[in-house]
Design an enzyme around this catalytic site. Structure first.
Site, PDB file in Angstrom:
ATOM      1  N   LYS A 130      12.629  58.781 -19.898  1.00 43.64           N
ATOM      2  CA  LYS A 130      12.708  60.125 -19.407  1.00 43.64           C
ATOM      3  C   LYS A 130      13.850  59.957 -18.399  1.00 43.64           C
ATOM      4  O   LYS A 130      14.752  60.636 -18.267  1.00 43.64           O
ATOM      5  CB  LYS A 130      11.460  60.677 -18.504  1.00 43.64           C
ATOM      6  CG  LYS A 130      10.896  59.906 -17.631  1.00 43.64           C
ATOM      7  CD  LYS A 130       9.559  59.348 -18.012  1.00 43.64           C
ATOM      8  CE  LYS A 130       8.867  58.633 -16.895  1.00 43.64           C
ATOM      9  NZ  LYS A 130       7.719  58.044 -17.390  1.00 43.64           N
ATOM     10  N   ILE A 175       2.178  66.088 -25.859  1.00 42.20           N
ATOM     11  CA  ILE A 175       2.606  67.454 -26.345  1.00 42.20           C
ATOM     12  C   ILE A 175       3.813  67.745 -26.779  1.00 42.20           C
ATOM     13  O   ILE A 175       4.994  67.218 -26.365  1.00 42.20           O
ATOM     14  CB  ILE A 175       2.514  68.057 -24.833  1.00 42.20           C
ATOM     15  CG1 ILE A 175       1.315  68.032 -24.349  1.00 42.20           C
ATOM     16  CG2 ILE A 175       2.862  69.757 -25.121  1.00 42.20           C
ATOM     17  CD1 ILE A 175       1.185  68.418 -22.780  1.00 42.20           C
ATOM     18  N   LYS A 181      11.490  64.675 -15.892  1.00 42.78           N
ATOM     19  CA  LYS A 181      11.282  65.636 -16.832  1.00 42.78           C
ATOM     20  C   LYS A 181      11.651  67.064 -16.938  1.00 42.78           C
ATOM     21  O   LYS A 181      11.889  67.723 -17.859  1.00 42.78           O
ATOM     22  CB  LYS A 181       9.762  65.483 -16.812  1.00 42.78           C
ATOM     23  CG  LYS A 181       9.462  64.124 -17.223  1.00 42.78           C
ATOM     24  CD  LYS A 181       7.733  64.079 -17.103  1.00 42.78           C
ATOM     25  CE  LYS A 181       7.412  62.530 -17.217  1.00 42.78           C
ATOM     26  NZ  LYS A 181       5.863  62.349 -17.133  1.00 42.78           N
ATOM     27  N   GLY A 227       4.025  63.315 -22.872  1.00 43.04           N
ATOM     28  CA  GLY A 227       3.326  62.470 -23.584  1.00 43.04           C
ATOM     29  C   GLY A 227       2.956  62.843 -25.029  1.00 43.04           C
ATOM     30  O   GLY A 227       4.018  62.865 -25.772  1.00 43.04           O
ATOM     31  N   GLY A 267      -0.534  57.732 -22.120  1.00 44.58           N
ATOM     32  CA  GLY A 267      -1.328  56.894 -22.777  1.00 44.58           C
ATOM     33  C   GLY A 267      -0.531  56.397 -23.941  1.00 44.58           C
ATOM     34  O   GLY A 267       0.354  56.969 -24.528  1.00 44.58           O
ATOM     35  N   GLY A 271      -5.660  52.424 -15.098  1.00 45.94           N
ATOM     36  CA  GLY A 271      -4.373  52.564 -15.960  1.00 45.94           C
ATOM     37  C   GLY A 271      -3.599  53.959 -15.902  1.00 45.94           C
ATOM     38  O   GLY A 271      -2.543  53.755 -16.700  1.00 45.94           O
TER      39      GLY A 271
END
Length: 417
Positions: A106, A137, A206, A135, A303, A188
């Site tokens: 990004k 989406i 973003k 992520g 993730g 994490g």
């Protein structure tokens, strides 16, 4: 069966996720589009390191980026290194050697996106970066394809899972900021050095990417109004809850005529607001447009596999372009010339958190009182709800309150997108 040669730059959490999804979907891809992806080479900092990869074919690890970016047999390069300068040089080199590129970086796209897009078109290769925002989406494809004939007038969202997790844990479990951050790191959800996430830099990058596609405008990151979440306390979350408000780490962009108003900061949202129930590491982006009104896009914001899934989507798009000889594209981004100002220049209501009094038994001045609609006290803390204030009124109230209280925090109230 057509073989497409795909190589990677980096093989951390996201890169490993890409290999896992590729391996899992091999048969499905072969049956549906008659393509086999051949991953033979990955550039990494430590090529001798042992890795637990879910990949059935042999992979060569190399410490030389040029072994990937200049190899004439490679058609697609996936960049998941996570740097800026090194990644920019590598992506430029790959593009100049005729390779289409997918990146999840990004910061790279926020700072260099328009330049890289132009370079890719000049070299007749693709550049895609769905994984750089949200992520899993598919928000960039929505903005550039699904809403291309609509006129977008606003964006509101939560696009940083670390900040959202920390505030959610503070609110739901009554744990301190420090303890919530430690838990995020243990799970994490936060880096060892999470300053980019917690100070709003990650969200700012973003918002810059989203604004390029939604409004055709490249945000000036140096002028962007940006505030992190590190000053938020449990008392402030409780004070907000008194009025049914929740503090969320938001990005906001509002287009009014030829001006874009932007903000990256914690805001107070009402219970009815779509962002109020977006918790943990979830991300959500609300898009307001002329034809559709407000639409919501929510899902896993971070993730290994959610991010890798967005990369896979870009990979299949580029593969289609290779097979049909249509390379040379990226996301459809309009280009417009508009002014940019802070959202705080617009008339807004505010939730105010006031720290310990600078004086014993502070009393609001007549000037301050005219702007305050309601007050709530608990212990030494004082919280207020204001009427709608313009920029000058907010400045005057802030000055007045700073004489009476040691800490004064203003949170814009968002009632709707």
């Amino acid at each position: 069966m057509t073989t497409i040669s795909v190589e990677m730059l980096g093989c951390g959490t996201v890169g490993t996720g890409v290999l896992t999804l590729l391996n899992r979907a091999t048969n499905q891809i072969a049956e549906s589009i008659k393509v086999h992806f051949n991953v033979k080479k990955i550039a990494v900092s430590h090529p001798g390191k042992k890795r637990n990869l879910h990949w059935d074919e042999d992979v060569q690890f190399t410490g030389e980026i040029e072994n990937v970016t200049t190899d004439p047999s490679i058609q697609i390069v996936i960049e998941v290194m996570g740097t800026v300068d090194q990644a920019y040089h590598a992506v430029c080199q790959a593009i100049n050697h005729g390779k289409s590129v997918i990146t999840a970086n990004k910061e790279l796209i926020a700072l260099k996106g328009p330049r890289l897009t132009k370079l890719a078109r000049q070299n007749h290769v693709d550049l895609y970066y769905e994984a750089s925002v949200g992520g899993g989406i598919p928000i960039l494809r929505v903005l550039s394809d699904s809403l291309i004939t609509d006129q977008i007038t606003g964006l509101t969202g939560i696009v940083n899972g670390t900040s959202n997790y920390v505030l959610s844990a503070m609110k739901d479990e009554r744990s301190s900021y420090a303890d919530s951050l430690k838990r995020a790191q243990k799970l994490g959800y936060a880096e060892a050095n999470p300053i980019n996430d917690l100070s709003g830099f990650d969200s700012a990058y973003k918002l810059a990417i989203l604004s390029q596609l939604a409004f055709g405008h490249t945000i000036n990151l140096k002028q962007l109004e940006r505030t992190g979440i590190d000053k938020i306390t449990l008392d402030e979350l409780s004070g907000a809850a008194h009025w049914g408000l929740t503090i969320k780490p938001a990005i906001v962009a509002r287009k009014k005529e030829h001006t874009l108003y932007t903000l990256v900061a914690p805001v107070a949202v009402t219970k009815q607001h779509p962002l109020a129930n977006v918790s943990g590491v979830e991300n959500s982006v609300l898009v307001t447009s002329t034809a559709l009104g407000t639409t919501s896009y929510t899902g896993a914001g971070a993730g290994s596999e959610p991010t890798a899934n967005s990369i896979m989507s870009d990979l299949l798009t580029i593969t289609h372009h290779i097979l049909t000889e249509q390379c040379g594209s990226s996301y459809n981004a309009p280009s417009t010339h508009i002014s940019e100002y802070s959202l705080l220049k617009l008339p807004l209501e505010y939730f105010i958190a006031l720290g310990e009094p600078a004086k014993k038994e502070p009393k609001f001045s007549n000037e301050a009182s005219q702007y305050i609609e309601d007050t709530f006290k608990t212990g030494k803390a004082v919280f207020c709800i204001t009427s709608v204030l313009d920029k000058n009124e907010k400045t005057n109230l802030e000055k007045s309150l700073s004489f009476m209280f040691q800490n004064v925090h203003f949170y814009p109230i968002l009632k709707e997108n």
